[in-house]
Design an enzyme around this catalytic site. Structure first.
Site, PDB file in Angstrom:
ATOM      1  N   TYR A 151      -7.171   0.880  -0.251  1.00 46.38           N
ATOM      2  CA  TYR A 151      -8.604   0.588  -0.274  1.00 46.38           C
ATOM      3  C   TYR A 151      -9.278   1.107   1.007  1.00 46.38           C
ATOM      4  CZ  TYR A 151      -8.209  -2.951  -4.104  1.00 46.38           C
ATOM      5  OH  TYR A 151      -8.017  -3.610  -5.294  1.00 46.38           O
ATOM      6  N   CYS A 209      -6.697  -8.746   2.017  1.00 50.65           N
ATOM      7  CA  CYS A 209      -6.989  -7.372   2.443  1.00 50.65           C
ATOM      8  C   CYS A 209      -8.202  -7.372   3.375  1.00 50.65           C
ATOM      9  CB  CYS A 209      -7.268  -6.535   1.195  1.00 50.65           C
ATOM     10  SG  CYS A 209      -7.666  -4.824   1.553  1.00 50.65           S
ATOM     11  N   CYS A 244      -5.831  -5.309  10.087  1.00 50.67           N
ATOM     12  CA  CYS A 244      -5.318  -4.698   8.855  1.00 50.67           C
ATOM     13  C   CYS A 244      -4.007  -5.393   8.522  1.00 50.67           C
ATOM     14  CB  CYS A 244      -5.092  -3.202   9.081  1.00 50.67           C
ATOM     15  SG  CYS A 244      -4.239  -2.386   7.711  1.00 50.67           S
ATOM     16  N   GLU A 287       4.638   0.959   5.683  1.00 50.69           N
ATOM     17  CA  GLU A 287       5.219   0.970   4.330  1.00 50.69           C
ATOM     18  C   GLU A 287       6.555   1.712   4.300  1.00 50.69           C
ATOM     19  OE1 GLU A 287       2.835   1.423   0.942  1.00 50.69           O
ATOM     20  OE2 GLU A 287       1.427  -0.100   1.644  1.00 50.69           O
ATOM     21  N   ASP A 339      -4.546  -8.459  -2.496  1.00 52.56           N
ATOM     22  CA  ASP A 339      -4.579  -7.381  -1.514  1.00 52.56           C
ATOM     23  C   ASP A 339      -4.553  -6.068  -2.279  1.00 52.56           C
ATOM     24  OD1 ASP A 339      -4.315  -6.162   1.122  1.00 52.56           O
ATOM     25  OD2 ASP A 339      -2.297  -5.637   0.492  1.00 52.56           O
ATOM     26  N   SER A 340      -4.855  -4.988  -1.576  1.00 55.26           N
ATOM     27  CA  SER A 340      -4.778  -3.677  -2.204  1.00 55.26           C
ATOM     28  C   SER A 340      -3.336  -3.325  -2.590  1.00 55.26           C
ATOM     29  CB  SER A 340      -5.318  -2.621  -1.248  1.00 55.26           C
ATOM     30  OG  SER A 340      -4.647  -2.719  -0.005  1.00 55.26           O
ATOM     31  N   HIS A 377      -1.252  -4.434   7.485  1.00 53.89           N
ATOM     32  CA  HIS A 377       0.016  -3.792   7.821  1.00 53.89           C
ATOM     33  C   HIS A 377       0.351  -3.834   9.312  1.00 53.89           C
ATOM     34  CE1 HIS A 377      -0.706  -2.232   3.843  1.00 53.89           C
ATOM     35  NE2 HIS A 377       0.415  -1.531   3.848  1.00 53.89           N
TER      36      HIS A 377
END
Ligand code: DGL
Length: 271
Positions: free
Chosen positions: A45, A76, A187, A155, A13-14, A189
C-alpha cells in the site's frame, strides 16, 4: 459483563507486516479473540494513492465485519495515514489506527523536542505523522523520511549484515537524525530492522514503535467500554489473506516470533 466482550478484535494490514502489531496486541491482551486480515494480493500500500488505499482498506474492513467484531485495528501505517477517517465514518465499531498512539509515545519520549519519523512514501507524503506529532505536542520539531527499501528487506529476512546496514546508513546518515533524540518506526516492517536502524542512528536516539503504543491504546479503549474479554476466554487467533496463503504462512513466523498453523484465503468485495 458487556454482551460484546467475547467478540473479536479485527486487525488488518496490507500484508504480513501488521503481524508486528498483532503480536503486540496478543501479548498485551492474551484473552482476546483476534482475526487478522493481510491483503497479500494487493500489497504494497505504501506506494499507492490515497484513493486506492482507502478503497482497499474499506474492502478489508468489510471482510472483517463478517466476523463479530468489537473493535477494528488498522495495523498498516499507510492505511492509518490515508483511510482512517473513511473507516471511522463507515464502520459500526470503534476503529484504532497506529499513527496517533505512536506519535503520542514519541512526544512523551523526547527531551530535545526534536523527533524524526520514517515510514513508507505514502505515509510520509500524507503528513499524518507530522500532524499527529504536532497535535500531541505543539512545540516539536519534526523531520520525516520515506525508507521504502526496508519493507522488502524485512520480508526477505535480510535484517542483519552488510546489505541492510548500508541501506540504513544511506537513509539515516547524512545528518537526518542530528539533534533528534527520538525516532518513530512508522511502518509495520521496521521493528524487524530495529538493530540495524539503532546502529545507524546511534545510542542517543530512542526508537519508538507504534505497535506497543497501539496495543496499550486498544487495551485502554476496551477497558473503558467494558469490552475486555473475560479471563479464561478462549483466545482464538484466525488469519485471513487475499492471495494464496503459502508465502504469508512462511514469513509470518518471522514477524510473530512463532509459526502459525495456516491462513484462509478470502476474496475482498471492493466497491
Ligand atoms: N504495512 C505498510 C505500512 O505499515 C508497509 C507495507 C506496504 O507498503 O504495504 O505502512
Amino acid at each position: 459483563m458487556s454482551p460484546n466482550s467475547r467478540a473479536a478484535i479485527g486487525v488488518f494490514d496490507s500484508g504480513v507486516g501488521g503481524l508486528t502489531v498483532f503480536k503486540a496486541l496478543a501479548e498485551r491482551l492474551p484473552h482476546e479473540r483476534m482475526v487478522y486480515l493481510g491483503d497479500t494480493a494487493r500489497v504494497p500500500y505504501g506506494t499507492k494513492s490515497p484513493e486506492v488505499v482507502t478503497r482497499y482498506s474499506l474492502g478489508c474492513a468489510r471482510e472483517l465485519l463478517q466476523h463479530e467484531l468489537k473493535a477494528l485495528v488498522v495495523a498498516c501505517n499507510t492505511a492509518s495515514a490515508l483511510a482512517l477517517d473513511a473507516l471511522e465514518a463507515q464502520l459500526p465499531v470503534p476503529v484504532v489506527g497506529v499513527i496517533a498512539p505512536g506519535a503520542a509515545a514519541a512526544a512523551a519520549a523526547t527531551k530535545s523536542r526534536r523527533v524524526a519519523v520514517i515510514a513508507t512514501p505514502a505515509t510520509i507524503a500524507s503528513g499524518a505523522y507530522q500532524r499527529a506529532l504536532h497535535e500531541a505536542r505543539a512545540d516539536l520539531e519534526v523531520r520525516a523520511k520515506a525508507c521504502p527499501l526496508f519493507v522488502p528487506l524485512a520480508e526477505e529476512g535480510w535484517t542483519q549484515g552488510d546489505v541492510p546496514r548500508l541501506v540504513a546508513r544511506e537513509y539515516l546518515g547524512q545528518g537526518f537524525v542530528d539533534g533528534a533524540d527520538t525516532l518513530v518506526l512508522g511502518c509495520t516492517h521496521y521493528p524487524l530492522l530495529r538493530d540495524i536502524i539503532a546502529e545507524a542512528v546511534g545510542p542517543k536516539v530512542t526508537l519508538v514503535d507504534s505497535a506497543h503504543a497501539t496495543a496499550e491504546h486498544v487495551a485502554g479503549l476496551l477497558e473503558k467500554r467494558g469490552l475486555l474479554a473475560p479471563v479464561g476466554n478462549a483466545p482464538e487467533r484466525h488469519f485471513l489473506v487475499t492471495d494464496t496463503p503459502a508465502r504469508f504462512v512462511e514469513i509470518a513466523g518471522r514477524f510473530l516470533g512463532q509459526p502459525i498453523a495456516g491462513a484462509q484465503q478470502v476474496d475482498l468485495k471492493l466497491a
